[in-house]
Design a protein around this motif. Structure first.
Motif, PDB file in Angstrom:
ATOM      1  N   LYS A  34       0.816  -1.217   0.000  1.00 39.78           N
ATOM      2  CA  LYS A  34       0.000   0.000   0.000  1.00 39.78           C
ATOM      3  C   LYS A  34       0.847   1.263   0.000  1.00 39.78           C
ATOM      4  N   ASP A  35       0.908   1.883  -1.147  1.00 42.71           N
ATOM      5  CA  ASP A  35       1.509   3.211  -1.284  1.00 42.71           C
ATOM      6  C   ASP A  35       2.905   3.299  -0.668  1.00 42.71           C
ATOM      7  N   VAL A  36       3.768   2.380  -1.062  1.00 39.03           N
ATOM      8  CA  VAL A  36       5.115   2.347  -0.485  1.00 39.03           C
ATOM      9  C   VAL A  36       6.082   3.219  -1.288  1.00 39.03           C
ATOM     10  N   SER A  37       6.734   4.129  -0.576  1.00 39.92           N
ATOM     11  CA  SER A  37       7.798   4.956  -1.178  1.00 39.92           C
ATOM     12  C   SER A  37       9.045   4.777  -0.332  1.00 39.92           C
ATOM     13  N   VAL A  38      10.164   4.522  -0.988  1.00 41.89           N
ATOM     14  CA  VAL A  38      11.398   4.313  -0.224  1.00 41.89           C
ATOM     15  C   VAL A  38      12.601   4.544  -1.138  1.00 41.89           C
ATOM     16  N   ASP A  39      13.683   5.032  -0.564  1.00 44.29           N
ATOM     17  CA  ASP A  39      14.943   5.192  -1.299  1.00 44.29           C
ATOM     18  C   ASP A  39      15.955   4.207  -0.721  1.00 44.29           C
ATOM     19  N   ILE A  40      16.592   3.447  -1.610  1.00 44.07           N
ATOM     20  CA  ILE A  40      17.539   2.425  -1.150  1.00 44.07           C
ATOM     21  C   ILE A  40      18.937   2.766  -1.650  1.00 44.07           C
ATOM     22  N   ASP A  41      19.894   2.712  -0.731  1.00 45.29           N
ATOM     23  CA  ASP A  41      21.271   3.113  -1.040  1.00 45.29           C
ATOM     24  C   ASP A  41      22.038   2.052  -1.827  1.00 45.29           C
ATOM     25  N   ALA A  42      22.971   2.517  -2.626  1.00 38.02           N
ATOM     26  CA  ALA A  42      23.930   1.611  -3.280  1.00 38.02           C
ATOM     27  C   ALA A  42      24.938   1.127  -2.244  1.00 38.02           C
ATOM     28  N   ASN A  43      25.631   0.049  -2.554  1.00 37.83           N
ATOM     29  CA  ASN A  43      26.721  -0.462  -1.695  1.00 37.83           C
ATOM     30  C   ASN A  43      26.355  -0.486  -0.221  1.00 37.83           C
ATOM     31  N   SER A  44      25.239  -1.097   0.034  1.00 37.18           N
ATOM     32  CA  SER A  44      24.728  -1.104   1.391  1.00 37.18           C
ATOM     33  C   SER A  44      23.754  -2.271   1.527  1.00 37.18           C
ATOM     34  N   VAL A  45      23.536  -2.722   2.755  1.00 37.50           N
ATOM     35  CA  VAL A  45      22.526  -3.769   2.966  1.00 37.50           C
ATOM     36  C   VAL A  45      21.296  -3.116   3.598  1.00 37.50           C
ATOM     37  N   THR A  46      20.151  -3.331   2.974  1.00 33.06           N
ATOM     38  CA  THR A  46      18.885  -2.821   3.496  1.00 33.06           C
ATOM     39  C   THR A  46      17.997  -4.014   3.839  1.00 33.06           C
ATOM     40  N   ALA A  47      17.449  -4.020   5.047  1.00 37.43           N
ATOM     41  CA  ALA A  47      16.605  -5.143   5.471  1.00 37.43           C
ATOM     42  C   ALA A  47      15.138  -4.746   5.445  1.00 37.43           C
ATOM     43  N   PHE A  48      14.288  -5.692   5.001  1.00 38.22           N
ATOM     44  CA  PHE A  48      12.841  -5.526   5.107  1.00 38.22           C
ATOM     45  C   PHE A  48      12.372  -6.488   6.192  1.00 38.22           C
ATOM     46  N   ILE A  49      11.736  -5.939   7.221  1.00 38.02           N
ATOM     47  CA  ILE A  49      11.211  -6.793   8.287  1.00 38.02           C
ATOM     48  C   ILE A  49       9.717  -6.528   8.465  1.00 38.02           C
ATOM     49  N   GLY A  50       9.053  -7.425   9.197  1.00 40.66           N
ATOM     50  CA  GLY A  50       7.628  -7.240   9.482  1.00 40.66           C
ATOM     51  C   GLY A  50       6.943  -8.585   9.610  1.00 40.66           C
ATOM     52  N   PRO A  51       5.736  -8.571  10.210  1.00 38.47           N
ATOM     53  CA  PRO A  51       5.038  -9.842  10.428  1.00 38.47           C
ATOM     54  C   PRO A  51       4.688 -10.547   9.126  1.00 38.47           C
ATOM     55  N   SER A  52       4.439 -11.818   9.223  1.00 46.25           N
ATOM     56  CA  SER A  52       4.089 -12.632   8.066  1.00 46.25           C
ATOM     57  C   SER A  52       2.900 -12.028   7.310  1.00 46.25           C
ATOM     58  N   GLY A  53       3.013 -11.978   5.984  1.00 46.25           N
ATOM     59  CA  GLY A  53       1.907 -11.491   5.159  1.00 46.25           C
ATOM     60  C   GLY A  53       1.839  -9.978   5.031  1.00 46.25           C
ATOM     61  N   CYS A  54       2.870  -9.257   5.524  1.00 41.73           N
ATOM     62  CA  CYS A  54       2.798  -7.789   5.498  1.00 41.73           C
ATOM     63  C   CYS A  54       3.256  -7.206   4.158  1.00 41.73           C
ATOM     64  N   GLY A  55       3.672  -8.047   3.212  1.00 37.99           N
ATOM     65  CA  GLY A  55       3.988  -7.547   1.880  1.00 37.99           C
ATOM     66  C   GLY A  55       5.470  -7.372   1.579  1.00 37.99           C
ATOM     67  N   LYS A  56       6.351  -7.842   2.475  1.00 36.69           N
ATOM     68  CA  LYS A  56       7.801  -7.664   2.271  1.00 36.69           C
ATOM     69  C   LYS A  56       8.272  -8.327   0.974  1.00 36.69           C
ATOM     70  N   PHE A 233       7.588  -3.180   7.664  1.00 32.32           N
ATOM     71  CA  PHE A 233       6.298  -3.250   6.973  1.00 32.32           C
ATOM     72  C   PHE A 233       5.249  -3.811   7.917  1.00 32.32           C
ATOM     73  N   HIS A 234       4.008  -3.296   7.764  1.00 35.47           N
ATOM     74  CA  HIS A 234       2.902  -3.837   8.546  1.00 35.47           C
ATOM     75  C   HIS A 234       1.623  -3.697   7.734  1.00 35.47           C
ATOM     76  N   LEU A 235       0.930  -4.810   7.551  1.00 33.23           N
ATOM     77  CA  LEU A 235      -0.340  -4.819   6.803  1.00 33.23           C
ATOM     78  C   LEU A 235      -0.212  -4.125   5.443  1.00 33.23           C
ATOM     79  N   GLY A 236       0.895  -4.345   4.766  1.00 28.32           N
ATOM     80  CA  GLY A 236       1.070  -3.817   3.405  1.00 28.32           C
ATOM     81  C   GLY A 236       1.692  -2.438   3.342  1.00 28.32           C
ATOM     82  N   SER A 237       1.769  -1.748   4.495  1.00 26.46           N
ATOM     83  CA  SER A 237       2.328  -0.386   4.472  1.00 26.46           C
ATOM     84  C   SER A 237       3.757  -0.379   4.997  1.00 26.46           C
ATOM     85  N   LEU A 238       4.539   0.550   4.487  1.00 21.50           N
ATOM     86  CA  LEU A 238       5.873   0.773   5.037  1.00 21.50           C
ATOM     87  C   LEU A 238       5.682   1.745   6.204  1.00 21.50           C
TER      88      LEU A 238
END
Ligand code: ATP
Length: 265
Positions: A34-56, A233-238
């Motif tokens: 749901k309406d996710v906007s995010v900027d992800i860096d180069a040369n870096s590790v970015t983690a997506f976390i959140g409960p099961s089914g949240c859209g990660k 992430f939670h329920l589809g939203s960041l």
């Protein structure tokens, strides 16, 4: 003073790899992202976390248009990698997936030799013309995936005969072999024992220097160990995105705090 600001801005600009704006994903009637906007860096590790089914995983798959392969899936919004719109008509999704490689939860080597698992991508993408070029790419990818020393004497053996952790490193080598800039990892350690997990985490830490790594993980300890930034992430939203240390020590949103303290999820 002005110059300093400019330097900071340029520095920030050069570090940006992926920019997503107002991304929505539906599977039929299910609004998964749901309406996710995010900027992800180069040369870096970015983690997506959140409960099961949240859209990660769904959002992760947007980054190399893997969702295009799911009939019921509709993606809207903008995603730019190196400032190029990945949905532009001139972008070939197969080429995109070579540049934005993916490693899955369960190691999934092809039923081929160790060598051919890694050589397959470069061959179909025309990256290697001769046998010598192919061998060079295979060795380089296996070295980068920290597997070369363990398999160099049995490159003709089946990839499926390796241990789980070795198979996952083989899959990472396979992804690296097509010279990607971005590596997407969807819970790459969830099928592995603690020793193999530690090896993959160490490898991810090395890969960060050359690649933009985005990893979905259920393990908050893993996110804390390996990532510089974390998206919750939670329920589809960041819900919250920022430096991993801050997310885990002083989250701004009560939903993030509830998740990291184990009250939800
Ligand atoms: N192929 C699909 N077809 C229909 N619905 C799907 C599909 N894949 C995911 N979904 C639904 O989309 C929502 C988000 O799922 P997704 O797998 O992205 O979540 P997740 O946060 O990665 O979950 P998990 O941590 O359990 O893997 C869920 O409601 C899920 O049931």
């Amino acid at each position: 003073m002005k110059d300093t600001h400019l330097a900071e801005r340029v520095d920030t600009m050069t570090q940006l790899k992926i920019s997503a704006r107002h991304v929505n994903v539906h599977y039929g009637e299910t609004h998964a992202v749901k309406d996710v906007s995010v900027d992800i860096d180069a040369n870096s590790v970015t983690a997506f976390i959140g409960p099961s089914g949240c859209g990660k995983s769904t959002f992760l798959r947007c980054l190399n248009r893997m969702n295009d392969t799911i009939d019921t899936c509709r993606v809207s919004g903008g995603i730019r990698i190196d400032d190029e719109d990945i949905h532009d008509r001139k972008v070939d999704p197969v080429q995109l997936r070579a540049k934005v490689g993916m490693v899955f939860q369960k190691p999934n080597p092809f039923p081929k030799s160790i060598h051919d698992n890694v050589a397959y991508g470069p061959k179909i993408h025309g990256l290697a013309r001769t046998r010598a070029e192919t061998s060079g790419i295979v060795e380089d990818a296996l070295r980068k995936a920290a597997l070369w020393d363990e398999v160099k004497d049995r490159l003709d053996a089946p990839g499926t005969g390796l241990s789980g952790g070795q198979q996952q490193r083989l899959c990472i080598a396979r992804a690296i072999a097509t010279a990607p800039d971005v590596l997407l990892m969807d819970e790459p350690c969830s099928a592995l024992d603690p020793v193999a997990t530690a090896q993959i985490e160490e490898l991810i830490d090395d890969l960060r220097q050359s690649y933009c790594v985005v990893i979905v993980t259920h393990s908050m300890q893993q996110a804390a160990r390996i990532s510089r930034k974390t998206a919750f992430f939670h329920l589809g939203s960041l819900v919250e995105f920022g430096e991993t240390d801050r997310i885990f020590t002083s989250p701004e949103d009560p939903r993030t705090e509830n998740y990291i303290t184990g009250r939800i999820g």
